[in-house]
Design a protein around this motif. Structure first.
Motif, PDB file in Angstrom:
ATOM      1  N   LYS A  77      26.882  11.930  53.547  1.00 23.87           N
ATOM      2  CA  LYS A  77      26.902  10.569  53.023  1.00 23.87           C
ATOM      3  C   LYS A  77      27.441   9.591  54.051  1.00 23.87           C
ATOM      4  O   LYS A  77      26.856   8.526  54.275  1.00 23.87           O
ATOM      5  CB  LYS A  77      27.754  10.508  51.750  1.00 23.87           C
ATOM      6  N   ALA A  78      28.549   9.945  54.687  1.00 24.19           N
ATOM      7  CA  ALA A  78      29.126   9.061  55.701  1.00 24.19           C
ATOM      8  C   ALA A  78      28.170   8.872  56.870  1.00 24.19           C
ATOM      9  O   ALA A  78      28.051   7.768  57.422  1.00 24.19           O
ATOM     10  CB  ALA A  78      30.456   9.619  56.188  1.00 24.19           C
ATOM     11  N   MET A  79      27.468   9.933  57.244  1.00 26.91           N
ATOM     12  CA  MET A  79      26.497   9.825  58.332  1.00 26.91           C
ATOM     13  C   MET A  79      25.337   8.906  57.933  1.00 26.91           C
ATOM     14  O   MET A  79      24.910   8.050  58.723  1.00 26.91           O
ATOM     15  CB  MET A  79      25.977  11.213  58.712  1.00 26.91           C
ATOM     16  N   ASP A  80      24.851   9.054  56.732  1.00 31.12           N
ATOM     17  CA  ASP A  80      23.727   8.218  56.268  1.00 31.12           C
ATOM     18  C   ASP A  80      24.105   6.743  56.262  1.00 31.12           C
ATOM     19  O   ASP A  80      23.326   5.884  56.712  1.00 31.12           O
ATOM     20  CB  ASP A  80      23.292   8.653  54.863  1.00 31.12           C
ATOM     21  N   VAL A  81      25.293   6.427  55.763  1.00 32.61           N
ATOM     22  CA  VAL A  81      25.708   5.031  55.678  1.00 32.61           C
ATOM     23  C   VAL A  81      25.973   4.461  57.067  1.00 32.61           C
ATOM     24  O   VAL A  81      25.623   3.311  57.356  1.00 32.61           O
ATOM     25  CB  VAL A  81      26.960   4.892  54.792  1.00 32.61           C
ATOM     26  N   THR A  82      26.568   5.253  57.949  1.00 30.64           N
ATOM     27  CA  THR A  82      26.801   4.794  59.316  1.00 30.64           C
ATOM     28  C   THR A  82      25.489   4.428  59.992  1.00 30.64           C
ATOM     29  O   THR A  82      25.378   3.376  60.653  1.00 30.64           O
ATOM     30  CB  THR A  82      27.522   5.886  60.138  1.00 30.64           C
ATOM     31  N   LYS A  83      24.494   5.260  59.823  1.00 36.05           N
ATOM     32  CA  LYS A  83      23.176   4.980  60.398  1.00 36.05           C
ATOM     33  C   LYS A  83      22.594   3.702  59.802  1.00 36.05           C
ATOM     34  O   LYS A  83      22.080   2.835  60.523  1.00 36.05           O
ATOM     35  CB  LYS A  83      22.246   6.169  60.138  1.00 36.05           C
ATOM     36  N   LYS A  84      22.665   3.571  58.499  1.00 38.76           N
ATOM     37  CA  LYS A  84      22.122   2.403  57.803  1.00 38.76           C
ATOM     38  C   LYS A  84      22.787   1.114  58.266  1.00 38.76           C
ATOM     39  O   LYS A  84      22.125   0.066  58.386  1.00 38.76           O
ATOM     40  CB  LYS A  84      22.305   2.582  56.295  1.00 38.76           C
ATOM     41  N   GLU A  85      24.092   1.178  58.540  1.00 42.27           N
ATOM     42  CA  GLU A  85      24.844  -0.020  58.917  1.00 42.27           C
ATOM     43  C   GLU A  85      24.822  -0.291  60.413  1.00 42.27           C
ATOM     44  O   GLU A  85      25.451  -1.233  60.891  1.00 42.27           O
ATOM     45  CB  GLU A  85      26.291   0.099  58.433  1.00 42.27           C
ATOM     46  N   GLY A  86      24.122   0.539  61.177  1.00 38.33           N
ATOM     47  CA  GLY A  86      23.979   0.296  62.602  1.00 38.33           C
ATOM     48  C   GLY A  86      25.098   0.838  63.463  1.00 38.33           C
ATOM     49  O   GLY A  86      25.208   0.485  64.643  1.00 38.33           O
ATOM     50  N   GLY A  87      25.933   1.706  62.904  1.00 38.46           N
ATOM     51  CA  GLY A  87      27.007   2.313  63.689  1.00 38.46           C
ATOM     52  C   GLY A  87      26.518   3.544  64.433  1.00 38.46           C
ATOM     53  O   GLY A  87      25.434   4.069  64.169  1.00 38.46           O
ATOM     54  N   HIS A  88      27.316   3.999  65.372  1.00 37.22           N
ATOM     55  CA  HIS A  88      27.023   5.211  66.141  1.00 37.22           C
ATOM     56  C   HIS A  88      27.642   6.394  65.412  1.00 37.22           C
ATOM     57  O   HIS A  88      28.853   6.419  65.149  1.00 37.22           O
ATOM     58  CB  HIS A  88      27.609   5.088  67.550  1.00 37.22           C
TER      59      HIS A  88
END
Length: 474
Positions: A137-148
């Protein structure tokens, strides 16, 4: 002539992540460094040329509210304001975020989004059991928000942990969307040649940038870093020298000097680093009451695979029970408990769970006659799937005939943000405040109440003076 020793990848400059503002003082000063001691040097550090600066996450979040009377979100915003060039990085415990239990998906989604909104560029995501379901979940949201997404492999040693296991973990994380891989050796137990083999295998079979995070506890970390560099590692975690070594990371200046005049040279300026180091020498002196490092190598970490912080916790717990003489038995019990628990890596929160149970076993005099609530939750599957099978006899002794869950633990949690908004009420001024409360209800409520009281307090000593009462801070 430059030294060309890398036979696996074309030699390249090595990036350095500075950990001083997070893991450096977390490891050596019980996470007590105040933001007021960070800001005066932040801009100078921004000019150094680090790959990134680790400034947030881990234990820094609750410590800000619990001990320092600081808003962790405001700390991040202040650092972002002063550090404009360098990427800011944080440590995130997967579904645990910066806490010690699993939170619902809506909390994870809101937290990751707000972390990035407030200035974080790189999120290092790990799970104490290497259960990738707790990282998804944290990985999915990080990707969605443009984080590395820096997906993390928590390194440990057991009959079930081998090169094949770690490579498979890396491949899975890559397929889940990782932008880079971090090898997290929180106990400082990896050997130089094991590091070489692991980095080489990950570079060849996962084909993502690899960053190495190793604590100096055993005294091997600098050797580990050199072999990791030769195998193709891209970035190394280091701390400025006054906040390095012991249970922290290798010193930045040492790595910069050691790699100078090679194809791996960092390009960082030792003179500028020396200025930063001089500043932090003075800063460390401000925190003598929390300074737990003695500067010595701890060989117990190699014998028992126990991070240095765990041993200091054991000493404190046993002293409170007037049972310090039982420390050797506790150290011997930890590996046995860990085996019964399916060989989890000893990192937050699994290190606390295993450690507390080992102490209980020794103090009570009978193994698992008493079990902590966290141990019971662990045996029920509420922390996820351990790397190896749990000792079923031990599980039955702890939770009886109850059938543990086998699914992703967060799937059994109801959304929590709406309830948190209702409970904290008008004390929360922002969504960040609600998140602080959702993560640490008691600590955050006290902090937010005191913050509001400070804002609305009237200094009645000035009433009757020439000053206008309406000008008082509210």
């Amino acid at each position: 002539m430059k030294n060309k020793v890398n036979e696996i990848n074309k030699p390249k400059p090595i990036g350095i992540t500075d950990t001083t503002f997070r893991d450096g003082h977390q490891s050596l000063l019980a996470t007590r460094m105040k933001v007021d001691d960070m800001l005066p040097i932040a801009q100078k550090m921004d000019e150094i040329g680090f790959h990134s600066m680790e400034v947030w996450g881990g234990a820094t979040f609750d410590t800000c509210m619990r001990f320092l009377n600081e808003d962790p979100w405001e700390r991040l915003r202040k650092l972002r304001h002063h550090i404009k060039k360098t990427k800011l990085q944080m440590l995130l415990r997967g579904q645990n975020l910066v806490g010690y239990r699993h939170y619902a998906d809506d909390v994870v989604e809101s937290f990751v989004k707000k972390a990035i909104d407030n200035g974080i560029d790189i999120i290092r995501i790990f799970d104490a059991l290497n259960d990738v379901r707790n990282m998804a979940k944290a990985m999915d949201v990080t990707k969605k928000e443009g984080g590395h997404i820096q997906a993390t492999i928590s390194y440990t040693i057991s009959p079930f942990h081998n090169l094949e296991y770690y490579v498979k973990q890396g491949q899975t994380l890559r397929d889940m969307g990782a932008d880079s891989i971090c090898i997290k050796d929180m106990a400082g137990i990896i050997t130089p040649y094991a590091a070489y083999d692991l980095v080489k295998a990950l570079k060849e079979k996962v084909q993502l940038p690899v960053q190495f995070h190793c604590h100096y506890t055993s005294g091997m970390a600098s050797m580990v870093y050199l072999k990791a560099v030769e195998a193709g590692a891209d970035v190394l975690d280091c701390a400025i020298s006054p906040f390095a070594l012991s249970t922290s990371q290798p010193a930045i200046e040492t790595m910069v000097a050691g790699l100078a005049d090679t194809d791996f040279a960092t390009g960082l300026d030792l003179d500028k680093l020396s200025e930063v180091a001089e500043y932090f020498k003075k800063v460390r002196g401000h925190y003598k009451q929390f300074d737990v490092a003695d500067g010595q190598v701890d060989v117990n970490v190699l014998r028992y695979q126990i991070p240095g912080g765990m041993i200091s916790n054991f000493i404190s717990q046993l002293q409170q029970q007037n049972a310090l003489d039982k420390l050797p038995k506790v150290l011997e019990e930890v590996p046995r408990v860990r085996a019964d628990f399916g060989y989890p890596p000893l990192v937050t929160p699994s290190s606390q769970i295993v450690g507390a149970q080992a102490v209980l076993n020794v103090l009570v005099g009978e193994r698992y006659k008493m079990a902590s609530n966290e141990t019971k939750s662990y045996m029920k599957g509420l922390y996820g799937q351990p790397p190896a099978p749990i000792n079923e006899e031990v599980r039955k002794k702890i939770i009886g005939e109850e059938i543990p869950i086998t699914g992703r633990p967060a799937d059994f949690l109801k959304p929590q943000m709406d309830e948190a908004r209702k409970e904290i009420g008008f004390y929360a001024e922002t969504e960040e405040d609600v998140l602080s409360y959702a993560l640490f209800p008691q600590v955050a409520k006290t902090f937010l109440e005191e913050r509001l009281a400070a804002k609305t307090k009237v200094d009645y000593t000035l009433v009757g003076s020439d000053q206008n009462v309406n000008s008082y801070p509210v």
